[in-house]
Design an enzyme around this catalytic site. Sequence first.
Site, mmCIF file in Angstrom:
data_model
loop_
_atom_site.group_PDB
_atom_site.id
_atom_site.type_symbol
_atom_site.label_atom_id
_atom_site.label_comp_id
_atom_site.label_asym_id
_atom_site.label_seq_id
_atom_site.Cartn_x
_atom_site.Cartn_y
_atom_site.Cartn_z
ATOM 1 N N SER A 249 64.277 50.973 11.961
ATOM 2 C CA SER A 249 65.577 51.594 12.185
ATOM 3 C C SER A 249 66.338 51.750 10.861
ATOM 4 C CB SER A 249 66.366 50.769 13.210
ATOM 5 O OG SER A 249 67.502 51.456 13.665
ATOM 6 N N ASP B 87 62.833 53.549 19.264
ATOM 7 C CA ASP B 87 63.210 52.586 18.225
ATOM 8 C C ASP B 87 62.124 51.532 18.015
ATOM 9 O OD1 ASP B 87 64.596 50.209 16.982
ATOM 10 O OD2 ASP B 87 66.299 51.554 17.115
#
Length: 347
Positions: free
Chosen positions: A52, A203
């Site tokens: 991320s 993610d």
Amino acid sequence: MMKAVHGKRQREPVKVDLALQGGGAHGAFTWGVLDRLLEESWLKIEGISGTSAGAMNAAVLAHGHAQGGAEKARVALESFWKQVSEAARYSPFQRSPLDVLLGRWTLDNSPLFIAMDMAARLFSPYDLNPGGTNPLRDILGEAVDFAHLAESPIKLFITATNVRTGRGRIFRNGELSPDVLLASACLPTMFQAVEIDGEAYWDGGYAGNPTLTPLIRECDSQDTILVQINPVERPGTPRSARDILNRLNEVSFNAVLLKELRMMGLLRRVAQPIDEEGARWASMRIHRVASSVMLDLGYSSKLNAEWAFLTLLRDEGRKAADAFLAEHGDDLGQRSTLDLDILLEGV
């Protein structure tokens, strides 16, 4: 071997790896940590695993470093976060006048954030953002020369979660692109899944935040510095819906990392690891840079990209890294400073 200056004395260079967690705007804390570590010429970064915001910090650092060493990497990181802040000036998610008046960085009282938070429980990103636009795509395209990342001397390992299989995929230097970094940061309630090679990705925090395995298997360094922005422990029991979801995300995004750290702790207790890889896991020296300040920041502040907030987090990161170097700088290359036995309690 040439010695580098450490404080007022000389010391041998130490090869290290970095493990960078994700957390939206909180990644500016990691920026600060990196900014401080890059000032130490005796620290030689061999590999970086990131997820991320940690993935974006990793790619920008490696890009800058390949262009002109540590100083260029510092400039590249500042430029990237400045671009993020500039783009956020036009975001509908802004602090409420009350929060500005009281000096709070939260968006909890922002009418548009509240509306988005409620809508996300009823509608998907495919309903609310059918075009799949993400302002970070253009920023990443400008901030990183992906065509030359394959030539970077710093090995990159970026994690994204395969939606179909639920497994993490590690992308390396030659595979990186804006899509890969966006996939690593793709929260499924906010963004459409990112398609790469015919597969959809979310993610990377669900599969590894960050993943330590490639650092151990593919790098020579035996020292890994973990920059942690998601608290492992948080006092009290959350009672509001927002606080419960925030804590649930923290637990989920730390789970895989804690399992890998526990594995290291278990292997260290084995007198003779069963194979070469087991021996590598057992011999790794783990260090952690973190700050109690992150405990005071809730979920909504991860969407706050005001320059004043980002630089506040940067300065906190620099302060945390400075404290780490002062206390444990001499331990790098010698011994682990993160007590893994604590993680084994109750296992």
